[in-house]
Design a protein around this motif. Structure first.
Motif, PDB file in Angstrom:
ATOM      1  N   GLY A 501       0.836  -1.191   0.000  1.00 59.06           N
ATOM      2  CA  GLY A 501       0.000   0.000   0.000  1.00 59.06           C
ATOM      3  C   GLY A 501       0.869   1.238   0.000  1.00 59.06           C
ATOM      4  O   GLY A 501       1.340   1.689  -1.040  1.00 59.06           O
ATOM      5  N   VAL A 502       1.108   1.795   1.193  1.00 59.46           N
ATOM      6  CA  VAL A 502       1.972   2.967   1.322  1.00 59.46           C
ATOM      7  C   VAL A 502       3.412   2.469   1.428  1.00 59.46           C
ATOM      8  O   VAL A 502       3.961   2.322   2.533  1.00 59.46           O
ATOM      9  N   LEU A 503       4.044   2.198   0.300  1.00 64.11           N
ATOM     10  CA  LEU A 503       5.398   1.640   0.305  1.00 64.11           C
ATOM     11  C   LEU A 503       6.363   2.581   1.015  1.00 64.11           C
ATOM     12  O   LEU A 503       7.238   2.141   1.768  1.00 64.11           O
ATOM     13  N   VAL A 504       6.231   3.853   0.750  1.00 68.52           N
ATOM     14  CA  VAL A 504       6.954   4.907   1.451  1.00 68.52           C
ATOM     15  C   VAL A 504       6.089   6.153   1.341  1.00 68.52           C
ATOM     16  O   VAL A 504       5.378   6.337   0.344  1.00 68.52           O
ATOM     17  N   GLU A 505       6.102   7.002   2.364  1.00 70.41           N
ATOM     18  CA  GLU A 505       5.271   8.204   2.321  1.00 70.41           C
ATOM     19  C   GLU A 505       5.822   9.197   1.292  1.00 70.41           C
ATOM     20  O   GLU A 505       6.955   9.661   1.422  1.00 70.41           O
ATOM     21  N   PRO A 506       5.031   9.543   0.259  1.00 68.13           N
ATOM     22  CA  PRO A 506       5.487  10.541  -0.712  1.00 68.13           C
ATOM     23  C   PRO A 506       5.182  11.953  -0.200  1.00 68.13           C
ATOM     24  O   PRO A 506       4.145  12.545  -0.524  1.00 68.13           O
ATOM     25  N   VAL A 507       6.092  12.498   0.589  1.00 71.00           N
ATOM     26  CA  VAL A 507       5.822  13.763   1.273  1.00 71.00           C
ATOM     27  C   VAL A 507       5.805  14.948   0.325  1.00 71.00           C
ATOM     28  O   VAL A 507       5.403  16.058   0.727  1.00 71.00           O
ATOM     29  N   ASP A 508       6.221  14.739  -0.934  1.00 68.28           N
ATOM     30  CA  ASP A 508       6.174  15.833  -1.905  1.00 68.28           C
ATOM     31  C   ASP A 508       4.778  16.029  -2.484  1.00 68.28           C
ATOM     32  O   ASP A 508       4.548  16.961  -3.259  1.00 68.28           O
ATOM     33  N   VAL A 509       3.838  15.148  -2.119  1.00 68.73           N
ATOM     34  CA  VAL A 509       2.453  15.267  -2.577  1.00 68.73           C
ATOM     35  C   VAL A 509       1.605  15.732  -1.398  1.00 68.73           C
ATOM     36  O   VAL A 509       1.707  15.162  -0.296  1.00 68.73           O
ATOM     37  N   PRO A 510       0.764  16.763  -1.575  1.00 66.78           N
ATOM     38  CA  PRO A 510      -0.092  17.211  -0.459  1.00 66.78           C
ATOM     39  C   PRO A 510      -0.915  16.056   0.111  1.00 66.78           C
ATOM     40  O   PRO A 510      -1.385  15.180  -0.630  1.00 66.78           O
ATOM     41  N   VAL A 511      -1.085  16.059   1.413  1.00 63.13           N
ATOM     42  CA  VAL A 511      -1.748  14.940   2.090  1.00 63.13           C
ATOM     43  C   VAL A 511      -3.120  14.618   1.501  1.00 63.13           C
ATOM     44  O   VAL A 511      -3.439  13.438   1.270  1.00 63.13           O
ATOM     45  N   PRO A 512      -3.982  15.605   1.195  1.00 58.36           N
ATOM     46  CA  PRO A 512      -5.301  15.237   0.655  1.00 58.36           C
ATOM     47  C   PRO A 512      -5.242  14.527  -0.690  1.00 58.36           C
ATOM     48  O   PRO A 512      -6.188  13.826  -1.064  1.00 58.36           O
ATOM     49  N   LEU A 513      -4.137  14.700  -1.444  1.00 52.95           N
ATOM     50  CA  LEU A 513      -4.008  14.091  -2.766  1.00 52.95           C
ATOM     51  C   LEU A 513      -3.144  12.845  -2.774  1.00 52.95           C
ATOM     52  O   LEU A 513      -3.057  12.154  -3.796  1.00 52.95           O
ATOM     53  N   ARG A 514      -2.523  12.583  -1.654  1.00 50.06           N
ATOM     54  CA  ARG A 514      -1.464  11.570  -1.639  1.00 50.06           C
ATOM     55  C   ARG A 514      -1.961  10.205  -2.067  1.00 50.06           C
ATOM     56  O   ARG A 514      -1.327   9.486  -2.836  1.00 50.06           O
ATOM     57  N   GLN A 515      -3.138   9.812  -1.560  1.00 48.33           N
ATOM     58  CA  GLN A 515      -3.632   8.478  -1.899  1.00 48.33           C
ATOM     59  C   GLN A 515      -3.907   8.354  -3.391  1.00 48.33           C
ATOM     60  O   GLN A 515      -3.722   7.283  -3.991  1.00 48.33           O
ATOM     61  N   LEU A 516      -4.341   9.431  -4.033  1.00 45.21           N
ATOM     62  CA  LEU A 516      -4.654   9.370  -5.464  1.00 45.21           C
ATOM     63  C   LEU A 516      -3.418   9.041  -6.281  1.00 45.21           C
ATOM     64  O   LEU A 516      -3.460   8.215  -7.208  1.00 45.21           O
ATOM     65  N   GLU A 517      -2.303   9.682  -5.960  1.00 43.71           N
ATOM     66  CA  GLU A 517      -1.074   9.440  -6.721  1.00 43.71           C
ATOM     67  C   GLU A 517      -0.492   8.058  -6.418  1.00 43.71           C
ATOM     68  O   GLU A 517       0.046   7.392  -7.312  1.00 43.71           O
ATOM     69  N   MET A 518      -0.612   7.617  -5.169  1.00 43.65           N
ATOM     70  CA  MET A 518      -0.115   6.272  -4.840  1.00 43.65           C
ATOM     71  C   MET A 518      -0.941   5.209  -5.556  1.00 43.65           C
ATOM     72  O   MET A 518      -0.391   4.265  -6.134  1.00 43.65           O
ATOM     73  N   TYR A 519      -2.261   5.353  -5.529  1.00 44.87           N
ATOM     74  CA  TYR A 519      -3.106   4.347  -6.178  1.00 44.87           C
ATOM     75  C   TYR A 519      -2.868   4.328  -7.678  1.00 44.87           C
ATOM     76  O   TYR A 519      -2.833   3.261  -8.313  1.00 44.87           O
ATOM     77  N   ARG A 520      -2.713   5.513  -8.288  1.00 44.96           N
ATOM     78  CA  ARG A 520      -2.460   5.557  -9.728  1.00 44.96           C
ATOM     79  C   ARG A 520      -1.136   4.872 -10.055  1.00 44.96           C
ATOM     80  O   ARG A 520      -1.038   4.151 -11.055  1.00 44.96           O
TER      81      ARG A 520
END
Length: 847
Positions: A501-520
């Protein structure tokens, strides 16, 4: 008119008996023995089994002759007694039926030969007819009323058995086992069986389905047969739930209550004869008797109702959209026109086969060893009992009103002011009865479906790390580039059964959008099952919506064919926050898998003793397992275990310790007792990729595999107690995982493997390097490592004296740069982009 035909004419629904093999094993039959030999050796036990089913209310009892044909008896040097063994089998059943005081049909069980038919195997249809004639003549001589041809797969074998019954002058029935994605092993679908049976001459008295993979799947096959409009009565004889193999013992998940529900659904689906197959005991048959007698005809069930009442399908048939998508993909791959097909959509990169140098491990690893168990039967029951006592007396803090209302509606004691919920063990038991012991999460690539439960072992990668680290750039906060790099390297080493799932936290992506970029990234860069972020209902809803796009289906369809998991935690001790509860409820509502893991560190968030920590872990997990089943009965759920200890000098978590190993083994044992799948982990506490990180992960991995864990998380890349994801560690871990996968493979012991002639051909004191036996096998004889260096010291020095971590650093970069994602249809990618763009607008990040 035969007795079965008469009963079908005057009775709306007939009840057949339950399992033969399952019950004989409990009477002392040993694995590998021929049950048919017991007709001579232990006739009293066979009679007692028939009597128990008659007493339970069965209208039809099957003879103990399933494997009684000469081809099967040959394995026990008993082929010369085929007629006698079948005659005795029928005589025993006949005597018990006649003393019942009511009409009981004796059905002569005829199973498959075990041989494939030409051209795939040695047996011709004409030869099979002769084999079945011999068996059926014995059954007729013993007094069988009807021949019960069952568990068939190939039309040729069905026809041979039917012709044999006709030649002997016996009426017959016919059932097939639809155990392979809604088909028989040889590809026959339920609707096709209806047409096949109607075309036989003479036709069977009834036809249908037996055995297979679960009650839900079998009812679905009945729907397929009845939809074909047959003019023959339909048989439904389902296994009592899903099997779990424990050493030499096979247990089945289905309770008598579940089998009663199955009987009612099967009747409404169109069955005229219902009964039980593997795992069904007299208690199951008695429950079905009550269900049949008290049943009032209802509406024809749909798949949603079947799954809701009987649990998820184990081996569902592919839907039309999947078939169409597969056809389009095959056509695109075969299209010779440049610029078309999935290869062209990869922006000009080479096809995956051109750069794939490491073969992935098996998509489905079966654990062939008996589980290591450290708890005695008494200790196990005391822990489970104490866990229930904690939930009943102390309760758990549920910090979400919606979740508390759900618990309240199901009878739990809820105090909204304190937010404490107390749950009686009867409530938990009722919920557990719906939780599936085995289920399948569906990947975009059907070859990589995730089978969860039983003896299947699955590896998953690091998750939840805030930092990324490698030898060149050191330790730093994670970003989307690091997230994608991990996916590339994981795809290159081919050791994962799901991609995390969250392999590593992508802190360069705003928190409200983070899941969208990870899932994509998950969808576009891999075709394995992936996991939603385990906190927040919005994160779950986005995952469900994007997975539906990936699988070209509706959100509602996902509930019937789950694709996702969420791995989430209890805030130990005994607290679950609202955002976690929202995530759990959203996933369970949509029929997706919830993996609930208490984070119980002994001495910190749990008692300092192993027993106390296990009690707390069990109580916390049971509460959330129950919640998922309250939300949606039958929703896939996994009990998680993450009990370890802390360093009492510093308070830091420790992993891979003796305490962690014992806790893992015990947790697996507790999950088997509760009949739910189990998730464990393979962590370490080392800050760098060194010997400590390897042996701590090695201990953790050993405990998980030998305990028979079903999902093992953090098997690739975990470092520093989960604070970092390491690219070098992925490679080091991959070597261990590939070694375990090799050890888990079945070992061949054919005559050729024994090598007697090869041994005779080498003189004493000689060697086998030049032996023909060696020459024919040496290229694939042994496991070949991807990281280990087996050269001598001098050659190793000349090559630069690189240790394993240095070699791993070179390897992950090579794999990252060479990685080509699996094909993704352009319209799916476009729809994903549109969804993400729309969600960005809704969340205030448009423009």
């Amino acid at each position: 008119m035969s007795l079965l035909a008469k009963r079908l004419a005057d009775t709306p629904v007939l009840l057949a008996d339950g399992a033969t093999g399952t019950n004989l094993f409990e009477m002392g039959l040993m694995s590998g023995d021929a049950p048919e030999l017991w007709n001579e050796q232990h006739p009293g036990r066979i009679a007692a089994l028939h009597r128990s089913f008659v007493d339970a209310g069965a209208d039809i009892i099957l003879t103990n002759s399933f494997g009684g044909n000469a081809r099967r008896l040959m394995l026990h040097a008993a082929q010369g007694r085929t007629h006698a063994l079948n005659r005795i089998a029928a005589e025993i059943a006949r005597e018990e039926a006649d003393r019942a005081g009511r009409p009981v049909v004796v059905a002569g069980s005829v199973g498959p030969t075990g041989d494939l038919f030409t051209p795939l195997g040695p047996l011709t249809e004409a030869e099979a007819v002769e084999v079945f004639v011999e068996q059926i003549e014995g059954l007729k001589a013993g007094g069988a009323d009807v021949i019960w041809i069952e568990t068939m797969s190939a039309p040729e074998e069905m026809r041979a058995a039917a012709l044999a019954a006709a030649r002997v002058g016996m009426p017959y029935t016919l059932t097939a086992s639809f155990d392979t994605a809604g088909r028989t092993m040889m590809g026959l679908q339920p609707g096709a069986l209806a047409a096949f049976a109607a075309a036989l001459g003479p036709a069977p008295l009834a036809f249908g389905s037996n055995c297979g993979v679960g009650a839900a799947d079998l009812v679905l096959s009945v729907l397929g047969m009845s939809a074909a409009g047959p003019h023959l009565p339909i048989i439904a004889k389902a296994n009592a739930g899903i099997p779990t193999v424990r050493g030499d013992r096979t247990d089945y998940s289905g309770t008598p209550a579940l089998m009663a529900d199955y009987a009612r659904l099967a009747i409404d689906a169109g069955a005229r004869i219902v009964g039980g197959c593997c795992g069904s005991r007299p208690a199951h048959v008695a429950a079905m008797r009550r269900a049949v007698d008290g049943h009032r005809p209802g509406e024809r069930p749909d798949l949603a109702r079947i799954v809701a009442e009987l649990g998820a399908l184990v081996s569902p048939p592919p839907d039309e959209a999947t078939a169409a998508r597969s056809a389009r993909r095959q056509a695109a791959q075969a299209d010779p026109v440049p610029g078309s097909g999935p290869v062209a959509r990869r922006r000009g990169k080479a096809p995956r086969a051109a750069v794939q140098t490491i073969e992935p491990i098996a998509a489905r690893l079966e654990n062939k060893w008996s589980p290591v168990e450290i708890l005695s039967a008494e200790q196990l029951e005391r822990i489970v009992d104490a866990g229930h006592a904690v939930l009943e007396d102390a309760g758990i803090e549920i910090r979400g009103q919606k979740a508390r209302d759900i618990f309240r509606r199901h009878g739990a004691l809820v105090d909204d002011e304190s937010q404490m919920v107390r749950i009686g063990r009867d409530i938990v038991a009722a919920c557990l009865s719906h939780a599936p012991e085995r289920f399948v999460l569906h990947a975009r690539n059907p070859a990589r479906h995730l089978h969860v439960g039983g003896n299947v072992v699955n590896f998953g990668p690091v998750s939840g790390a805030p930092h990324i680290t490698d030898l060149e750039r050191g330790r730093r906060y994670g970003d989307m580039e690091a997230f994608r790099d991990i996916l590339k390297v994981l795809g290159g080493v081919g050791t994962q059964h799901w991609q995390g799932g969250v392999l590593v936290e992508p802190v360069d992506v705003p928190v409200p959008l983070r899941q969208l970029e990870m899932y994509r990234a998950h969808i576009t860069m891999s075709d394995l099952v992936w996991a939603a972020r385990g906190v927040g209902g919005v994160n779950a809803e986005d995952a469900i919506a994007m997975s539906a796009i990936e699988h070209r289906c509706t959100v509602e369809d996902l509930a019937l064919r789950p694709t996702l998991m969420t791995v989430t935690n209890v805030n130990s001790p005994r607290r679950v926050d609202e955002e976690i509860l929202d995530n759990i409820i959203a996933m369970a509502t949509h029929g997706q898998c919830v993996v609930i893991t208490p984070f119980t560190l002994m001495g910190a968030m749990a008692p300092v003793t192993l027993a106390g920590a296990l009690v707390q872990q069990t109580a916390e997990a049971l509460a959330i397992v129950a919640l998922t089943q309250m939300v949606r009965p039958g929703a896939p759920v996994v009990m998680g275990a993450f009990t370890s200890n802390v360093d009492m000098k510093t308070g830091s978590p420790a992993f891979g310790t003796p305490e962690f190993v014992n806790a893992t083994l015990a947790a697996c044992q507790i999950a088997r007792r509760l009949k739910v799948p189990i998730r464990t982990s393979a962590p370490n506490a080392s800050p760098v990729v060194d010997a400590q990180s390897t042996y701590e992960t090695g201990f953790s991995l050993w405990a998980s595999i030998m305990g028979h864990s079903n999902l093992i998380t953090h098997t690739a890349g975990w470092l520093e107690g989960g604070l970092s994801a390491s690219l070098e560690k992925i490679i080091v871990d991959a070597e261990m995982l590939r070694g375990w996968a090799e050890m888990l493979k079945p070992v061949d012991f054919s005559d050729d493997d024994l090598g007697i002639e090869a041994i005779k051909g080498i003189a004493p004191g000689g060697h086998f390097f030049g032996s023909p036996h060696t020459i024919a096998r040496y290229e694939k004889a042994f496991y070949r490592p991807i990281l280990s260096d087996w050269t001598n010291f001098e050659n190793w020095t000349d090559a630069g004296a690189r240790n394993a971590t240095t070699r791993a650093s070179e390897m992950w970069k090579t794999l990252r740069d060479a990685y080509v994602p699996p094909p993704l249809d352009a319209d799916i990618a476009e729809e994903l982009d549109a969804y993400v763009a729309r969600r960005r607008e809704e969340l205030g990040f448009g423009g």
